[in-house]
Design an enzyme around this catalytic site. Structure first.
Site, PDB file in Angstrom:
ATOM      1  N   ARG A  19     -32.281 -13.613 -11.430  1.00 60.96           N
ATOM      2  CA  ARG A  19     -33.130 -12.700 -10.662  1.00 60.96           C
ATOM      3  C   ARG A  19     -33.732 -11.632 -11.558  1.00 60.96           C
ATOM      4  NH1 ARG A  19     -29.535 -12.120  -5.045  1.00 60.96           N
ATOM      5  NH2 ARG A  19     -29.338 -14.385  -4.762  1.00 60.96           N
ATOM      6  N   GLU A  47     -21.095  -5.471  -1.435  1.00 58.18           N
ATOM      7  CA  GLU A  47     -21.462  -6.821  -1.007  1.00 58.18           C
ATOM      8  C   GLU A  47     -20.977  -7.875  -2.011  1.00 58.18           C
ATOM      9  OE1 GLU A  47     -25.670  -7.381  -0.431  1.00 58.18           O
ATOM     10  OE2 GLU A  47     -25.481  -9.546  -0.581  1.00 58.18           O
ATOM     11  N   ARG A  95     -24.949  -5.961 -10.957  1.00 58.68           N
ATOM     12  CA  ARG A  95     -26.314  -6.466 -10.770  1.00 58.68           C
ATOM     13  C   ARG A  95     -26.845  -6.997 -12.090  1.00 58.68           C
ATOM     14  NH1 ARG A  95     -29.442  -5.571  -6.450  1.00 58.68           N
ATOM     15  NH2 ARG A  95     -27.951  -4.031  -5.734  1.00 58.68           N
ATOM     16  N   ARG A 119     -19.109 -11.019  -9.021  1.00 60.79           N
ATOM     17  CA  ARG A 119     -18.600  -9.888  -8.242  1.00 60.79           C
ATOM     18  C   ARG A 119     -17.156 -10.110  -7.823  1.00 60.79           C
ATOM     19  NH1 ARG A 119     -23.641  -7.459  -4.604  1.00 60.79           N
ATOM     20  NH2 ARG A 119     -24.959  -6.980  -6.410  1.00 60.79           N
ATOM     21  N   SER A 145     -23.306 -12.982   1.425  1.00 56.01           N
ATOM     22  CA  SER A 145     -24.271 -12.750   2.491  1.00 56.01           C
ATOM     23  C   SER A 145     -24.441 -14.076   3.213  1.00 56.01           C
ATOM     24  CB  SER A 145     -25.589 -12.281   1.879  1.00 56.01           C
ATOM     25  OG  SER A 145     -26.452 -11.821   2.884  1.00 56.01           O
TER      26      SER A 145
END
Length: 428
Positions: free
Chosen positions: A262, A349, A277, A391, A352
């Site tokens: 990303r 998070e 991130r 994560r 999801s």
RNA sequence: GGAGAGGUGGCAGAGCGGUUGAAUGCACCGGUCUUGAAAACCGGCAAGGGCUAGCGCCCUUCGAGGGUUCGAAUCCCUCCCUCUCCGCCA
């Protein structure tokens, strides 16, 4: 993509629901375009019908050996009129298509109103925030002490937002991915898939990453352009693009472990410390292809499958129902799983899980044959992280850290770590 | 990279430029027969879109995009993909 039928018949309602998630639909503009489309389409089809019948009669006359010259003269400039009408129709169509591809999904009925994550609703909580008898370190410190995570050397290779992992930490990262895959395959009935990490724009458009969010994805410079997958959702879901799935195979359940890439274009200054991130991270992704009337249940089940990993690892978490404003473009309903991170003293998070309804299916032309009607119907698509591996690694390091900086290996991962119960400090 | 073959309905597989949206087979659905099932026989069965209260009518679609023609699955051009052989390679 929304149902164009719905846009024609219930435009105001659609606009209202879209406003819930901050999307402004220009009703008058859309209605005008739609009216124009209808007019042009009718005209075009009439011209085509006329051409067809005339051409057919020419063929019949010729077969009877009659003179076709007068008939040919009659057709005259029908072709030119038709061509002009077609071109105009095509322009209006393109405009409408562009609008349609730009519109996000409608939020489901249960989705709370709201603009950002502060409006999300907590659905349930599992476990208590880990209580440590000492000042918790965050994963960056732990990674350094273990000589297991190196951001500097990664920056040398690739710039910011990359990490190099080493030794037991790298192995733990691999162990997590293996463990997750095995659990989903063995206990949750998913089919393991190995998929391409580069996809065409058609696949990206199918799941909704394109055309609107091109700046979020890495693209290759060859022709045709290919995109590095931002999530395995893209290849896994698009497996059924342009397909008609057999009813008795539904729901299809796919799992894959892939890297994800990303650009994080809109995230300057956000989560710059540590591995939260990154431009590249690993994820185990769950995808289900379901029928309309089972999709809700499948979504709940899939969320449970992701939760099962956290529970097995005994990581405290909570489940959040996202508000309309915080949901992704293609989703109609989303649960986020947030894991407790002692280093941040916060829930973050880690997964999801979304139900997309027929939104992606319509873009992909993904259908199944309903045996009751004999007709193909759009499938419903569901996906979720099960889990984000990077994560999860952070969560394990921070929740299982010891006073001296060593880290206990959660029980289910020990087999994958050669029986190790602890990651010791270097030289220990 | 070189040479060749091919891409047609859920699948397999035909298809002279003109009632071919597409033969045939399989699969599927309904019916006859049967105690039941199978077999056999009869019938139905592509998708998307537009118009219509409905019966229904019309348009589009034979890998994708252009072109020739009154008319293209069928002819021409470009591209993509698949398969076979050779070369190369993890």
């Amino acid at each position: 993509m929304l149902d164009p039928q719905l846009l024609r018949t219930d435009l105001e309602h659609v606009a209202g629901r879209l406003a819930m998630r901050g999307y402004h639909l220009d009703i008058e503009n859309y209605a005008a375009l739609e009216a124009r489309r209808k007019e042009l389409q009718t005209k075009t089809e009439e011209l085509q019908a006329e051409r067809n019948t005339r051409s057919k009669s020419i063929g019949q006359a010729k077969a009877r050996g009659e003179d076709i010259e007068p008939l040919l003269a009659e057709v005259g400039r029908l072709g030119d009129d038709l061509k002009a009408a077609k071109e105009e129709l095509e322009k209006v169509r393109e405009h409408l298509d562009h609008l349609a591809l730009d519109m996000p999904n409608l939020p489901a009925g249960q989705v709370p109103e709201g603009h950002d994550e502060s409006d999300n609703e907590e659905v349930r909580r599992w476990g208590e925030p880990t209580a440590l008898a000492f000042e918790p370190r965050d994963h960056v410190e732990i990674g350094e002490m273990l000589e297991g995570i190196d951001f500097e050397v990664a920056a040398k290779l690739s710039g910011s937002r990359f990490a190099v992992m080493a030794g037991d930490v790298a192995r733990l990262h691999r162990a997590l991915a293996q463990f997750m895959l095995d659990m989903h395959i063995r206990e949750h009935g998913y089919r393991e898939m190995y998929v391409p990490y580069l996809v065409l724009d058609s696949a990206m458009q199918g799941t909704g990453q394109l055309p609107k969010f091109a700046e979020d994805a890495f693209a290759t410079s060859d022709d045709p352009t290919r995109y590095l997958i931002p999530t395995a959702e893209v290849p896994l879901t698009n497996l059924v693009a342009d397909e008609i799935v057999d009813a008795d195979r539904m729901p299809l359940k796919f799992v894959a472990h892939t890297p994800c890439f990303r650009r994080e274009a809109g995230a300057y200054g956000k989560d710059t410390r540590g591995m939260i991130r990154q431009h590249q991270f690993d994820k185990v992704e769950l995808v289900q292809i379901a029928t309309a009337d089972t999709a809700e249940d499948c979504h709940e089940a899939l969320t449970g499958h992701a939760e099962a990993i956290l529970q097995a690892l005994e990581l405290p978490y909570r489940v959040m129902l996202l508000c309309a404003g915080d949901m992704g473009f293609s989703a109609r309903k989303t649960y986020d799983l947030e894991v407790w991170l002692p280093g941040q003293q916060a829930y973050r998070e880690i997964s999801s899980c979304s139900n997309f309804g027929d939104f992606q299916a319509r873009r992909m032309k993904a259908r199944w044959r309903n045996p009751d009607t004999g007709k193909p119907e759009l499938v419903h698509t569901i996906n979720g992280s099960g889990l984000a591996v990077g994560r999860t690694l952070i969560a394990v390091l921070e929740n299982y850290q010891q006073r001296d900086g060593s880290v206990i290996v959660p029980e289910p991962l020990r087999d994958y770590m050669g029986g190790r119960e602890r990651i010791p400090l270097p030289g220990d």
